[in-house]
Design an enzyme around this catalytic site. Structure first.
Site, PDB file in Angstrom:
ATOM      1  N   GLU A   5       0.879  -1.162   0.000  1.00 27.48           N
ATOM      2  CA  GLU A   5       0.000   0.000   0.000  1.00 27.48           C
ATOM      3  C   GLU A   5       0.924   1.222   0.000  1.00 27.48           C
ATOM      4  O   GLU A   5       1.818   1.311   0.850  1.00 27.48           O
ATOM      5  CB  GLU A   5      -0.858  -0.014   1.275  1.00 27.48           C
ATOM      6  CG  GLU A   5      -1.911   1.056   1.236  1.00 27.48           C
ATOM      7  CD  GLU A   5      -2.745   1.123   2.511  1.00 27.48           C
ATOM      8  OE1 GLU A   5      -2.651   0.222   3.361  1.00 27.48           O
ATOM      9  OE2 GLU A   5      -3.473   2.115   2.627  1.00 27.48           O
ATOM     10  N   ARG A  24       4.979 -12.949   9.678  1.00 24.62           N
ATOM     11  CA  ARG A  24       5.641 -11.684   9.363  1.00 24.62           C
ATOM     12  C   ARG A  24       6.956 -11.588  10.125  1.00 24.62           C
ATOM     13  O   ARG A  24       7.151 -12.264  11.142  1.00 24.62           O
ATOM     14  CB  ARG A  24       4.732 -10.508   9.695  1.00 24.62           C
ATOM     15  CG  ARG A  24       4.463 -10.339  11.190  1.00 24.62           C
ATOM     16  CD  ARG A  24       3.366  -9.326  11.459  1.00 24.62           C
ATOM     17  NE  ARG A  24       3.656  -8.005  10.965  1.00 24.62           N
ATOM     18  CZ  ARG A  24       2.992  -7.406   9.967  1.00 24.62           C
ATOM     19  NH1 ARG A  24       2.007  -8.010   9.350  1.00 24.62           N
ATOM     20  NH2 ARG A  24       3.306  -6.204   9.596  1.00 24.62           N
ATOM     21  N   LYS A  26       4.225   0.948   9.044  1.00 22.93           N
ATOM     22  CA  LYS A  26       4.399   2.219   8.331  1.00 22.93           C
ATOM     23  C   LYS A  26       3.727   3.360   9.072  1.00 22.93           C
ATOM     24  O   LYS A  26       4.226   4.473   9.095  1.00 22.93           O
ATOM     25  CB  LYS A  26       3.832   2.096   6.920  1.00 22.93           C
ATOM     26  CG  LYS A  26       4.751   1.361   5.975  1.00 22.93           C
ATOM     27  CD  LYS A  26       4.151   1.263   4.590  1.00 22.93           C
ATOM     28  CE  LYS A  26       3.313   0.027   4.465  1.00 22.93           C
ATOM     29  NZ  LYS A  26       2.517  -0.079   3.284  1.00 22.93           N
TER      30      LYS A  26
HETATM   31  P1  ATP Z   1       2.580  -2.009   7.641  1.00 21.48           P
HETATM   32  O1  ATP Z   1       1.630  -2.299   8.756  1.00 21.48           O
HETATM   33  O2  ATP Z   1       3.980  -1.960   8.044  1.00 21.48           O
HETATM   34  O3  ATP Z   1       2.163  -0.831   6.850  1.00 21.48           O
HETATM   35  P2  ATP Z   1       1.337  -3.659   5.775  1.00 21.48           P
HETATM   36  O4  ATP Z   1       1.177  -5.119   5.827  1.00 21.48           O
HETATM   37  O5  ATP Z   1       0.157  -2.808   5.989  1.00 21.48           O
HETATM   38  O6  ATP Z   1       2.514  -3.280   6.711  1.00 21.48           O
HETATM   39  P3  ATP Z   1       1.567  -3.453   2.975  1.00 21.48           P
HETATM   40  O7  ATP Z   1       2.114  -2.330   2.199  1.00 21.48           O
HETATM   41  O8  ATP Z   1       0.132  -3.707   2.897  1.00 21.48           O
HETATM   42  O9  ATP Z   1       2.020  -3.205   4.453  1.00 21.48           O
HETATM   43  O10 ATP Z   1       2.395  -4.775   2.717  1.00 21.48           O
HETATM   44  C1  ATP Z   1       2.891  -5.215   1.485  1.00 21.48           C
HETATM   45  C2  ATP Z   1       3.299  -6.654   1.633  1.00 21.48           C
HETATM   46  O11 ATP Z   1       4.351  -6.768   2.580  1.00 21.48           O
HETATM   47  C3  ATP Z   1       2.156  -7.503   2.147  1.00 21.48           C
HETATM   48  O12 ATP Z   1       2.108  -8.695   1.385  1.00 21.48           O
HETATM   49  C4  ATP Z   1       2.514  -7.768   3.569  1.00 21.48           C
HETATM   50  O13 ATP Z   1       2.006  -9.001   3.989  1.00 21.48           O
HETATM   51  C5  ATP Z   1       4.035  -7.743   3.540  1.00 21.48           C
HETATM   52  N1  ATP Z   1       4.572  -7.367   4.840  1.00 21.48           N
HETATM   53  C6  ATP Z   1       4.290  -6.260   5.552  1.00 21.48           C
HETATM   54  N2  ATP Z   1       4.926  -6.264   6.739  1.00 21.48           N
HETATM   55  C7  ATP Z   1       5.647  -7.399   6.781  1.00 21.48           C
HETATM   56  C8  ATP Z   1       6.518  -7.997   7.736  1.00 21.48           C
HETATM   57  N3  ATP Z   1       6.781  -7.415   8.910  1.00 21.48           N
HETATM   58  N4  ATP Z   1       7.075  -9.188   7.439  1.00 21.48           N
HETATM   59  C9  ATP Z   1       6.834  -9.782   6.258  1.00 21.48           C
HETATM   60  N5  ATP Z   1       6.025  -9.283   5.322  1.00 21.48           N
HETATM   61  C10 ATP Z   1       5.432  -8.113   5.558  1.00 21.48           C
HETATM   62 MG    MG Z   2      -1.293  -1.636   5.578  1.00 23.90          MG
END
Ligand code: ATP
Ligand code: MG
Length: 569
Positions: A42, A269, A279
Site C-alpha cells: 500500500e 511476518r 508504516k
Molecule cells: P505495515 O503495517 O507496516 O504498513 P502492511 O502489511 O500494511 O505493513 P503493505 O504495504 O500492505 O504493508 O504490505 C505489502 C506486503 O508486505 C504484504 O504482502 C505484507 O504481507 C508484507 N509485509 C508487511 N509487513 C511485513 C513484515 N513485517 N514481514 C513480512 N512481510 C510483511
Molecule cells: Mg497496511
C-alpha cells in the site's frame, strides 16, 4: 534462473513450506504449472525490512520456479496514499535487485472492473446496500460464538440495491450514509464472513484516479480480485490474513468462470527486536521529527538501511537466513547485523580512521620527513590490491588506545610499553604531556627504524597493534555512530504504553573531530569501508559533499551488543 532447478547440481536445501506447495502445484499442473507471484504494497509509507522479507520471498520464488512477479500498488485508501511513496517503493524493490513483470500495476487500474463485479454480485442477490451506522453494524454482527442479526435491508430487492449503489457512485449520498455489503452468512463463526463491507463512500481525491470516484472498494474486495485479474497463482501474505481467506475464496469463486484460481498462502511476518515495523508508526517518528526522515540511518526502512550502509546482498542474505515459517517470532537485531558484516567483510576496503584523536610525537623520527608505506586494501580479496599510506613524525592514535596506569594484560600503549602501528613501525611511549587540569594532551614516543612495515627486526614480540593516521596528512571529518532507536526489545509490545515512550534519545552520536586517512577524502556517497578495528562505515548520501564526506557507522566489527547482553544476563 531456469525452472528445471531439480537438475541443478547445487547442494539441496530442505524446501520451506511454500516451496513445497509450489512444487506440488507444478507437479499437478495446477494453473497450467505457471508461477506468478505479486508484491502488493500500500503506498502509504516507505518500505521496511519486513517488506524486504516479503519481496525476497515473492520475487525469489518466481525466480526459482521460472515465473514472474507483479508489483501492484494496493491503492484503495486515497487519503493516506501518495506518489512519493510509490516512487520510493519502486526504487527500493529495484535496489534490492529485483525486476517486476512489465509496468507496475495498481489496484486502482481495476476500479471499473471491480465496480462491474459489485453490480454482478447485486444482480445475483449476493450484495446489498446497508444504511446501518458503524456502531449498529458492529452490534448486529454480534460475537463469534452466537449468530449475528440481519441488517433490516439485507433482503431488499435487486432493483432497489442496484439503484442505490448507482446513486452511491453518482455521489448522491453523504460519506457514511450507506455501504455495499456482500451477502454471505450472518451466522458464520468467521466474523469476516458476516456480510463484510465491500464498498464505502469517500469523497477523496485519489493520487491516480483523481476525482472520478467517490466510492472505493475496501481491501478485501480489491485484493483477491486484483490477483484474479492478473492471473496470480500464489498470493503470499502475512498470517493475519488467514482469517480473511474464506472471504478471499468466496469472492474469487463468485468471479471466476474457469479452473484458474489464485491461492492465498500465509507466512509469519518478520518482527525484529528493538524496533517497530509498521508504516503508520514509522510515519509518526518522521512527522514528529524523532528521526531525520524516512531514510534516517536508524530507521528499519529499506531506504534507512541503505543510507546506513546495508547492501542489497546483505538484506537478501538476511531473508535467506531467517527463512519462512508459519509461527510468529522475534528475530534478534544481531542477525541483521551479522548479515551485513558477512557481506561488507568481502567487499569493504580497509582504511584507518581515528575517531577520538590524541597526538603522538615520535621524537626520534626526523622532522619534515614523510614516507609512504604499503597497506593491504582487503585481506579477504587479493584483487583489491594495496595502497600507499603516509607516515610522519606526528600521528594521531585513538585516545582509548593509551592508558596511563595500565594493568598487566594491557597490550595497547602505556609508558614504557611497545606497540605496533599497523603497517608502520613499533613505537614505545616515553612521556605523557598534560595540561594544567591534568588532562592528557599529547604523548611522546620513539620508534624502531628497523621495524618498518610493522615487522619485528629481531624476533621480539609485540602483542598490541593499533591504528593511526599521520597528522599533516589526515583530514578532519564528521562520523556518526548509531545505537538502537528504541531501548526496549519490543517497543510495540506494551498494551498500555505508547511505543514512543521507548525512544532512545541517545541513539545518534555525532563525532566531529575525527581524523581520517587521506584516501577517504574522495569517498562517494554510499561507498563502504572498514575502518580498521572500529567497524564498517559508509559515506552518508545526504550530508556528504565532494571532498568532505560524512560517514555513518553501519555496524561495529564484533557483536558487542550480544556481549553486553551476555554480561547483563
Ligand atoms: P505495515 O503495517 O507496516 O504498513 P502492511 O502489511 O500494511 O505493513 P503493505 O504495504 O500492505 O504493508 O504490505 C505489502 C506486503 O508486505 C504484504 O504482502 C505484507 O504481507 C508484507 N509485509 C508487511 N509487513 C511485513 C513484515 N513485517 N514481514 C513480512 N512481510 C510483511
Ligand atoms: Mg497496511
Amino acid at each position: 534462473m531456469s525452472s528445471d532447478h531439480s537438475a541443478s547440481t547445487e547442494p539441496k536445501k530442505a524446501l520451506n513450506f511454500i516451496e513445497q506447495i509450489v512444487e506440488e502445484d507444478i507437479k499437478n499442473n495446477k494453473n497450467n504449472a505457471r508461477v506468478l507471484t505479486r508484491f502488493p504494497p500500500e503506498p502509504n509509507g516507505y518500505l521496511h525490512i519486513g517488506h524486504a522479507k516479503s519481496i525476497c520471498l515473492n520475487f525469489g520464488l518466481a525466480q526459482q520456479y521460472g515465473g514472474q512477479t507483479n508489483l501492484r500498488f494496493d491503492d484503495t485508501n486515497p487519503e493516506k496514499e501518495d506518489t512519493e511513496y510509490v516512487e520510493s517503493i519502486k526504487e527500493d524493490v529495484r535496489w534490492l535487485g529485483f525486476n517486476w513483470q512489465g509496468e507496475e500495476l495498481y489496484a486502482s487500474d481495476y476500479f471499473d472492473k471491480l465496480y462491474e463485479f459489485a453490480e454482478k454480485l447485486i444482480l445475483e442477490g449476493k450484495a446489498y446496500v446497508c444504511e446501518l451506522t458503524p456502531e449498529q453494524m458492529a452490534e448486529y454482527k454480534g460475537v463469534p460464538t452466537r449468530p449475528g442479526k440481519d441488517s433490516p435491508t439485507r433482503n431488499r430487492s435487486v432493483e432497489e440495491n442496484l439503484d442505490l449503489f448507482r446513486r452511491m457512485k453518482a455521489g448522491e449520498f453523504k460519506e457514511g450514509a450507506c455501504v455495499l455489503r456482500a451477502k454471505i452468512d450472518m451466522a458464520s463463526p468467521n466474523m469476516h464472513m458476516r456480510d463484510p463491507i465491500i464498498y464505502r463512500i469517500k469523497f477523496a481525491h485519489h493520487h491516480r484516479t483523481g476525482d472520478k470516484w467517490c466510492i472505493y472498494p475496501n481491501y478485501d474486495f480489491a485484493h483477491g480480485q486484483s490477483d484474479y485479474f492478473e492471473g496470480i497463482t500464489h498470493s503470499i501474505c502475512t498470517l493475519e490474513f488467514e482469517v480473511h481467506k474464506p472471504l478471499y475464496n468466496w469472492l474469487v469463486d463468485c468471479l471466476r468462470d474457469t479452473d484458474y484460481k489464485p491461492q492465498q498462502i500465509e507466512f509469519a511476518r518478520l518482527n525484529l527486536s528493538y524496533t517497530i515495523m509498521s508504516k503508520r508508526r514509522l510515519l509518526e517518528l518522521v512527522k514528529n521529527n524523532f528521526v531525520d526522515g524516512w531514510d534516517d540511518p536508524r530507521m528499519p526502512t529499506i531506504s534507512g538501511l541503505r543510507r546506513r550502509g546495508f547492501t542489497p546482498a546483505s538484506l537478501r542474505n538476511f531473508a535467506e537466513i531467517i527463512g519462512v515459517a508459519r509461527r510468529e517470532n522475534v528475530i534478534e537485531m544481531g542477525v541483521l547485523e551479522y548479515a551485513v558484516r558477512e557481506d561488507l567483510n568481502k567487499h569493504a576496503k580497509r582504511v584507518m580512521a581515528v575517531l577520538d584523536p590524541i597526538k603522538v610525537v615520535i621524537t626520534n623520527y626526523p622532522e619534515n620527513q614523510e614516507e609512504w608505506l604499503e597497506a593491504v586494501n582487503n585481506p579477504e580479496d587479493e584483487s583489491a590490491g594495496t595502497r600507499q599510506i603516509p607516515f610522519s613524525r606526528e600521528i594521531y592514535i585513538e585516545r582509548e588506545d593509551f592508558m596511563e596506569n595500565a594493568p598487566k594484560k594491557y597490550f595497547r600503549l602505556t609508558v614504557g610499553a611497545e606497540v605496533r602501528l599497523r603497517y608502520a613501525y613499533f613505537i614505545t611511549c616515553t612521556e605523557v604531556i598534560k595540561d594544567a587540569a591534568g588532562n592528557i594532551t599529547e604523548l611522546r614516543a620513539t620508534y624502531d627504524p628497523e621495524s618498518k612495515g610493522g615487522k619485528s627486526p629481531d624476533g621480539r614480540k609485540v602483542k598490541g597493534t593499533i591504528h593511526w593516521v599521520s597528522v599533516p596528512h589526515a583530514f578532519n571529518a564528521e562520523v556518526r555512530i548509531y545505537d538502537r532507536l528504541f531501548n526496549d526489545a519490543e517497543p510495540d509490545g506494551h498494551a498500555d504504553v505508547d511505543f514512543k515512550t521507548f525512544i532512545n534519545h541517545n541513539s545518534l552520536q555525532v563525532l566531529s573531530n575525527c581524523k581520517l586517512e587521506p584516501c577517504l577524502k574522495d569517498a562517494g556517497a554510499l561507498e563502504h569501508f572498514q575502518f580498521e578495528r572500529l567497524g564498517y562505515f559508509t559515506a552518508d548520501s545526504k550530508y556528504s559533499k565532494p571532498g568532505a564526506p560524512v560517514f555513518n557507522r553501519t555496524v561495529s566489527l564484533k557483536d558487542t551488543w550480544a556481549k553486553v547482553q551476555e554480561k547483563e544476563a
